[in-house]
Scaffold this motif. Structure first.
Motif, mmCIF file in Angstrom:
data_model
loop_
_atom_site.group_PDB
_atom_site.id
_atom_site.type_symbol
_atom_site.label_atom_id
_atom_site.label_comp_id
_atom_site.label_asym_id
_atom_site.label_seq_id
_atom_site.Cartn_x
_atom_site.Cartn_y
_atom_site.Cartn_z
ATOM 1 N N VAL A 10 0.751 0.659 -28.409
ATOM 2 C CA VAL A 10 1.826 1.602 -28.111
ATOM 3 C C VAL A 10 2.688 1.720 -29.366
ATOM 4 C CG1 VAL A 10 3.834 2.084 -26.656
ATOM 5 C CG2 VAL A 10 1.837 0.941 -25.678
ATOM 6 N N ASP A 11 2.920 2.972 -29.804
ATOM 7 C CA ASP A 11 3.784 3.199 -30.970
ATOM 8 C C ASP A 11 5.169 2.610 -30.709
ATOM 9 O OD1 ASP A 11 1.775 4.476 -32.333
ATOM 10 O OD2 ASP A 11 2.631 6.490 -32.132
ATOM 11 N N THR A 12 5.808 2.154 -31.759
ATOM 12 C CA THR A 12 7.114 1.491 -31.619
ATOM 13 C C THR A 12 8.231 2.442 -31.208
ATOM 14 O OG1 THR A 12 7.501 1.787 -33.982
ATOM 15 C CG2 THR A 12 6.553 -0.326 -33.279
ATOM 16 N N ASP A 13 8.074 3.747 -31.437
ATOM 17 C CA ASP A 13 9.154 4.683 -31.117
ATOM 18 C C ASP A 13 9.026 5.315 -29.731
ATOM 19 O OD1 ASP A 13 6.926 6.197 -31.689
ATOM 20 O OD2 ASP A 13 8.000 7.701 -32.857
ATOM 21 N N VAL A 14 8.189 4.747 -28.863
ATOM 22 C CA VAL A 14 7.955 5.318 -27.537
ATOM 23 C C VAL A 14 9.050 4.938 -26.539
ATOM 24 C CG1 VAL A 14 6.432 5.149 -25.533
ATOM 25 C CG2 VAL A 14 5.470 5.578 -27.792
ATOM 26 N N ASP A 15 9.475 3.678 -26.561
ATOM 27 C CA ASP A 15 10.432 3.175 -25.567
ATOM 28 C C ASP A 15 11.878 3.371 -25.998
ATOM 29 O OD1 ASP A 15 8.422 2.267 -23.858
ATOM 30 O OD2 ASP A 15 8.227 0.394 -24.966
ATOM 31 N N PRO A 16 12.788 3.479 -25.037
ATOM 32 C CA PRO A 16 12.578 3.605 -23.602
ATOM 33 C C PRO A 16 12.130 5.021 -23.256
ATOM 34 C CG PRO A 16 14.913 3.754 -24.054
ATOM 35 C CD PRO A 16 14.221 3.499 -25.377
ATOM 36 N N LEU A 17 11.460 5.130 -22.120
ATOM 37 C CA LEU A 17 10.904 6.403 -21.678
ATOM 38 C C LEU A 17 11.352 6.658 -20.247
ATOM 39 C CD1 LEU A 17 8.859 8.640 -22.520
ATOM 40 C CD2 LEU A 17 7.101 7.264 -21.438
ATOM 41 N N SER A 18 11.803 7.869 -19.949
ATOM 42 C CA SER A 18 12.192 8.226 -18.588
ATOM 43 C C SER A 18 10.926 8.517 -17.805
ATOM 44 C CB SER A 18 13.105 9.451 -18.603
ATOM 45 O OG SER A 18 13.411 9.831 -17.279
ATOM 46 N N MET A 19 10.629 7.663 -16.821
ATOM 47 C CA MET A 19 9.385 7.824 -16.063
ATOM 48 C C MET A 19 9.504 7.155 -14.710
ATOM 49 S SD MET A 19 6.832 5.134 -17.924
ATOM 50 C CE MET A 19 7.395 3.495 -18.363
ATOM 51 N N ASP A 20 8.593 7.521 -13.816
ATOM 52 C CA ASP A 20 8.433 6.853 -12.538
ATOM 53 C C ASP A 20 7.433 5.733 -12.796
ATOM 54 O OD1 ASP A 20 7.485 6.035 -9.979
ATOM 55 O OD2 ASP A 20 8.106 7.955 -9.130
ATOM 56 N N THR A 21 7.931 4.536 -13.009
ATOM 57 C CA THR A 21 7.106 3.404 -13.429
ATOM 58 C C THR A 21 5.965 3.125 -12.454
ATOM 59 O OG1 THR A 21 9.058 2.446 -14.452
ATOM 60 C CG2 THR A 21 7.183 0.995 -14.182
ATOM 61 N N GLN A 22 6.239 3.185 -11.161
ATOM 62 C CA GLN A 22 5.201 2.891 -10.172
ATOM 63 C C GLN A 22 4.073 3.920 -10.236
ATOM 64 O OE1 GLN A 22 6.573 2.760 -6.123
ATOM 65 N NE2 GLN A 22 4.601 2.108 -5.333
ATOM 66 N N ARG A 23 4.406 5.194 -10.325
ATOM 67 C CA ARG A 23 3.367 6.235 -10.328
ATOM 68 C C ARG A 23 2.597 6.247 -11.647
ATOM 69 N NH1 ARG A 23 3.813 8.430 -5.477
ATOM 70 N NH2 ARG A 23 5.855 8.915 -4.659
ATOM 71 N N ILE A 24 3.294 6.073 -12.763
ATOM 72 C CA ILE A 24 2.600 6.025 -14.054
ATOM 73 C C ILE A 24 1.710 4.778 -14.101
ATOM 74 C CG2 ILE A 24 2.880 5.837 -16.559
ATOM 75 C CD1 ILE A 24 3.531 8.607 -15.450
ATOM 76 N N GLY A 25 2.185 3.681 -13.520
ATOM 77 C CA GLY A 25 1.360 2.471 -13.439
ATOM 78 C C GLY A 25 0.078 2.718 -12.665
ATOM 79 N N ARG A 26 0.168 3.468 -11.566
ATOM 80 C CA ARG A 26 -1.033 3.807 -10.783
ATOM 81 C C ARG A 26 -1.992 4.666 -11.594
ATOM 82 N NH1 ARG A 26 -1.176 6.106 -5.244
ATOM 83 N NH2 ARG A 26 -3.269 5.291 -5.335
ATOM 84 N N VAL A 27 -1.435 5.619 -12.337
ATOM 85 C CA VAL A 27 -2.290 6.479 -13.165
ATOM 86 C C VAL A 27 -3.040 5.626 -14.185
ATOM 87 C CG1 VAL A 27 -2.287 8.300 -14.918
ATOM 88 C CG2 VAL A 27 -0.893 8.563 -12.853
ATOM 89 N N LEU A 28 -2.304 4.737 -14.874
ATOM 90 C CA LEU A 28 -2.943 3.880 -15.873
ATOM 91 C C LEU A 28 -4.003 2.991 -15.230
ATOM 92 C CD1 LEU A 28 0.104 2.808 -18.084
ATOM 93 C CD2 LEU A 28 -1.550 4.647 -18.500
ATOM 94 N N ASN A 29 -3.697 2.424 -14.058
ATOM 95 C CA ASN A 29 -4.677 1.581 -13.364
ATOM 96 C C ASN A 29 -5.920 2.375 -12.989
ATOM 97 O OD1 ASN A 29 -3.353 -0.892 -13.437
ATOM 98 N ND2 ASN A 29 -2.195 -0.461 -11.579
ATOM 99 N N ASN A 30 -5.734 3.592 -12.489
ATOM 100 C CA ASN A 30 -6.883 4.418 -12.118
ATOM 101 C C ASN A 30 -7.742 4.740 -13.338
ATOM 102 O OD1 ASN A 30 -6.242 4.519 -9.411
ATOM 103 N ND2 ASN A 30 -5.155 6.453 -9.555
ATOM 104 N N LEU A 31 -7.106 5.146 -14.431
ATOM 105 C CA LEU A 31 -7.860 5.535 -15.623
ATOM 106 C C LEU A 31 -8.592 4.350 -16.248
ATOM 107 C CD1 LEU A 31 -5.336 8.024 -17.266
ATOM 108 C CD2 LEU A 31 -7.470 8.582 -16.088
ATOM 109 N N VAL A 32 -7.890 3.222 -16.389
ATOM 110 C CA VAL A 32 -8.524 2.045 -16.991
ATOM 111 C C VAL A 32 -9.604 1.498 -16.060
ATOM 112 C CG1 VAL A 32 -8.141 -0.334 -17.768
ATOM 113 C CG2 VAL A 32 -6.554 1.474 -18.461
ATOM 114 N N GLY A 33 -9.331 1.469 -14.750
ATOM 115 C CA GLY A 33 -10.337 1.002 -13.789
ATOM 116 C C GLY A 33 -11.603 1.844 -13.842
ATOM 117 N N ASN A 34 -11.432 3.168 -13.880
ATOM 118 C CA ASN A 34 -12.593 4.057 -13.977
ATOM 119 C C ASN A 34 -13.329 3.864 -15.295
ATOM 120 O OD1 ASN A 34 -12.270 5.260 -11.484
ATOM 121 N ND2 ASN A 34 -11.028 6.932 -12.266
ATOM 122 N N ALA A 35 -12.577 3.726 -16.385
ATOM 123 C CA ALA A 35 -13.210 3.526 -17.695
ATOM 124 C C ALA A 35 -14.044 2.243 -17.697
ATOM 125 C CB ALA A 35 -12.152 3.484 -18.795
ATOM 126 N N LEU A 36 -13.498 1.160 -17.131
ATOM 127 C CA LEU A 36 -14.253 -0.098 -17.076
ATOM 128 C C LEU A 36 -15.477 0.025 -16.176
ATOM 129 C CD1 LEU A 36 -11.389 -2.741 -16.912
ATOM 130 C CD2 LEU A 36 -13.109 -2.515 -18.715
#
Length: 194
Positions: free
Chosen positions: A134-160
């Motif tokens: 993750v680039d150092t200038d990304v945080d903090p980011l305004s986001m829905d942490t739970q939903r973005i976490g689900r997206v990341l889990n889905n994408l990484v899970g599918n990739a694996l």
């Protein structure tokens, strides 16, 4: 001259109506495809759970270590079913325009790190290299942490799931102007164009 002015307008309106109709047909086909895919994805863990329960009930498996493995597999399948049902519920909310996002300043770096950590054992078992940056200038980011976490889990899970042994999965996030771009890349078979 009046009728000449109306003619292009009529053609333009007809073209817009045709385009809207085509778009509607495409959306309907996508909806049908989604239902077919969801049905398939729901049947797979259900079939596995059914087979496990039948084997345990019939006494086919009675060694404590094997029973433990069967139950762990059933738990994973139940978790997968739960996740699929949550996805379908969210799709219904999106269709109804009722999906609420709870945005607040948060650390995407921490979220990426948590995602990588949660999949590290699976990646090791599959002999897949899992990494992230993750680039150092990304945080903090305004986001829905739970939903973005689900997206990341889905994408990484599918990739694996679709990356063979010896392959790699990479999760990266970088700032792109006023937005942040998150990329999940893998060395699996890829996604068919259609």
């Amino acid at each position: 001259t009046r009728s000449a002015r109306r003619l292009p307008l009529a053609k333009s309106s007809a073209a817009r109506l045709q385009a809207a109709d085509q778009k509607q047909r495409e959306l309907e086909q996508m909806r049908k495809d989604l239902i077919a895919w969801a049905s398939h994805d729901l049947q797979t863990p259900l079939a596995s759970i059914r087979a496990i329960l039948e084997a345990l009930a019939d006494g086919v498996v009675d060694e404590p270590e094997m029973v433990k493995r069967y139950l762990a597999t059933a738990q994973r399948d139940v978790s997968s079913l739960s996740s699929l049902i949550d996805d379908l519920f969210q799709m219904a909310q999106l269709d109804a325009g009722g999906l609420q996002l709870n945005r607040e300043p948060a650390s995407l770096t921490d979220l990426v790190s948590d995602t990588l950590e949660s999949f590290s054992e699976l990646a090791t078992r599959k002999n897949v290299t899992l990494s992230g940056r993750v680039d150092t200038d990304v945080d903090p980011l305004s986001m829905d942490t739970q939903r973005i976490g689900r997206v990341l889990n889905n994408l990484v899970g599918n990739a694996l799931r679709h990356t063979p042994a010896g392959g790699q999965v990479t999760l990266e996030a970088q700032r792109s102007g006023q937005t942040v771009e998150v990329t999940v890349q893998d060395s699996g078979e890829g996604i068919r164009t259609e």
